[in-house]
Design a protein around this motif. Structure first.
Motif, mmCIF file in Angstrom:
data_model
loop_
_atom_site.group_PDB
_atom_site.id
_atom_site.type_symbol
_atom_site.label_atom_id
_atom_site.label_comp_id
_atom_site.label_asym_id
_atom_site.label_seq_id
_atom_site.Cartn_x
_atom_site.Cartn_y
_atom_site.Cartn_z
ATOM 1 N N SER A 1 0.831 -1.211 0.000
ATOM 2 C CA SER A 1 0.000 0.000 0.000
ATOM 3 C C SER A 1 0.863 1.258 0.000
ATOM 4 C CB SER A 1 -0.935 0.018 1.212
ATOM 5 O OG SER A 1 -1.842 -1.038 1.115
ATOM 6 N N GLU A 2 1.929 1.239 0.779
ATOM 7 C CA GLU A 2 2.842 2.383 0.832
ATOM 8 C C GLU A 2 3.564 2.561 -0.504
ATOM 9 O OE1 GLU A 2 6.889 3.719 3.174
ATOM 10 O OE2 GLU A 2 5.575 2.220 4.110
ATOM 11 N N MET A 3 3.973 1.448 -1.103
ATOM 12 C CA MET A 3 4.639 1.511 -2.398
ATOM 13 C C MET A 3 3.693 2.055 -3.465
ATOM 14 S SD MET A 3 6.697 -1.435 -4.540
ATOM 15 C CE MET A 3 5.290 -2.326 -5.140
ATOM 16 N N LEU A 4 2.434 1.620 -3.420
ATOM 17 C CA LEU A 4 1.441 2.104 -4.374
ATOM 18 C C LEU A 4 1.214 3.603 -4.214
ATOM 19 C CD1 LEU A 4 -0.640 1.574 -6.576
ATOM 20 C CD2 LEU A 4 -2.257 0.940 -4.784
ATOM 21 N N GLU A 5 1.110 4.074 -2.985
ATOM 22 C CA GLU A 5 0.935 5.514 -2.746
ATOM 23 C C GLU A 5 2.140 6.302 -3.253
ATOM 24 O OE1 GLU A 5 -1.651 7.391 -1.794
ATOM 25 O OE2 GLU A 5 -2.763 5.512 -1.915
ATOM 26 N N ASP A 6 3.355 5.795 -3.011
ATOM 27 C CA ASP A 6 4.565 6.441 -3.534
ATOM 28 C C ASP A 6 4.539 6.491 -5.058
ATOM 29 O OD1 ASP A 6 5.801 7.151 -1.219
ATOM 30 O OD2 ASP A 6 7.408 5.658 -1.336
ATOM 31 N N CYS A 7 4.079 5.422 -5.673
ATOM 32 C CA CYS A 7 3.979 5.352 -7.124
ATOM 33 C C CYS A 7 3.020 6.419 -7.651
ATOM 34 C CB CYS A 7 3.516 3.960 -7.541
ATOM 35 S SG CYS A 7 3.205 3.797 -9.301
ATOM 36 N N LEU A 8 1.865 6.547 -7.024
ATOM 37 C CA LEU A 8 0.862 7.514 -7.479
ATOM 38 C C LEU A 8 1.319 8.949 -7.236
ATOM 39 C CD1 LEU A 8 -2.374 5.678 -6.310
ATOM 40 C CD2 LEU A 8 -1.408 5.783 -8.622
ATOM 41 N N ARG A 9 2.073 9.188 -6.153
ATOM 42 C CA ARG A 9 2.542 10.535 -5.831
ATOM 43 C C ARG A 9 3.822 10.912 -6.568
ATOM 44 N NH1 ARG A 9 3.668 10.007 -0.449
ATOM 45 N NH2 ARG A 9 2.067 8.516 0.063
ATOM 46 N N ASN A 10 4.783 9.969 -6.624
ATOM 47 C CA ASN A 10 6.132 10.299 -7.087
ATOM 48 C C ASN A 10 6.553 9.624 -8.387
ATOM 49 O OD1 ASN A 10 6.430 11.775 -4.661
ATOM 50 N ND2 ASN A 10 6.937 9.874 -3.593
ATOM 51 N N GLY A 11 5.719 8.763 -8.946
ATOM 52 C CA GLY A 11 6.077 8.100 -10.198
ATOM 53 C C GLY A 11 6.535 6.668 -9.992
#
Length: 85
Positions: free
Chosen positions: A14-24
């Motif tokens: 979930s944290e990795m997905l949020e980082d992906c959506l925010r930072n690429g």
């Protein structure tokens, strides 16, 4: 691009997905070597759409044009076809 070992990627998806959506894009490694990349869906669609071309488009494009480099024929004569008597 942030790098995630596979164990962390699994445990904190979930944290990795949020980082992906925010930072690429986020890189996932397995035993220290690059294994996969998680990208936002918009980026994935853009990449997919850029590479999809029909055969007609390819044949009509300039990159499909060119001279074929045919190797020279050998000096040895060809064998005669087998005879069936």
């Amino acid at each position: 691009m942030k790098t995630w070992p596979v164990q962390d990627a699994k445990a904190r998806f979930s944290e990795m997905l949020e980082d992906c959506l925010r930072n690429g894009p986020q890189l996932v490694t397995r035993r220290g070597s690059e294994a996969a990349v998680l990208v936002p869906i918009e980026e994935w669609r853009r990449l997919r759409g850029a590479t999809v071309r029909t055969l007609k488009e390819l044949l009509l494009s300039e990159e499909a044009r060119g001279d074929l480099k045919v190797p020279p024929r050998g000096r040895h004569p060809r064998r005669a076809p087998p005879r069936f008597d």
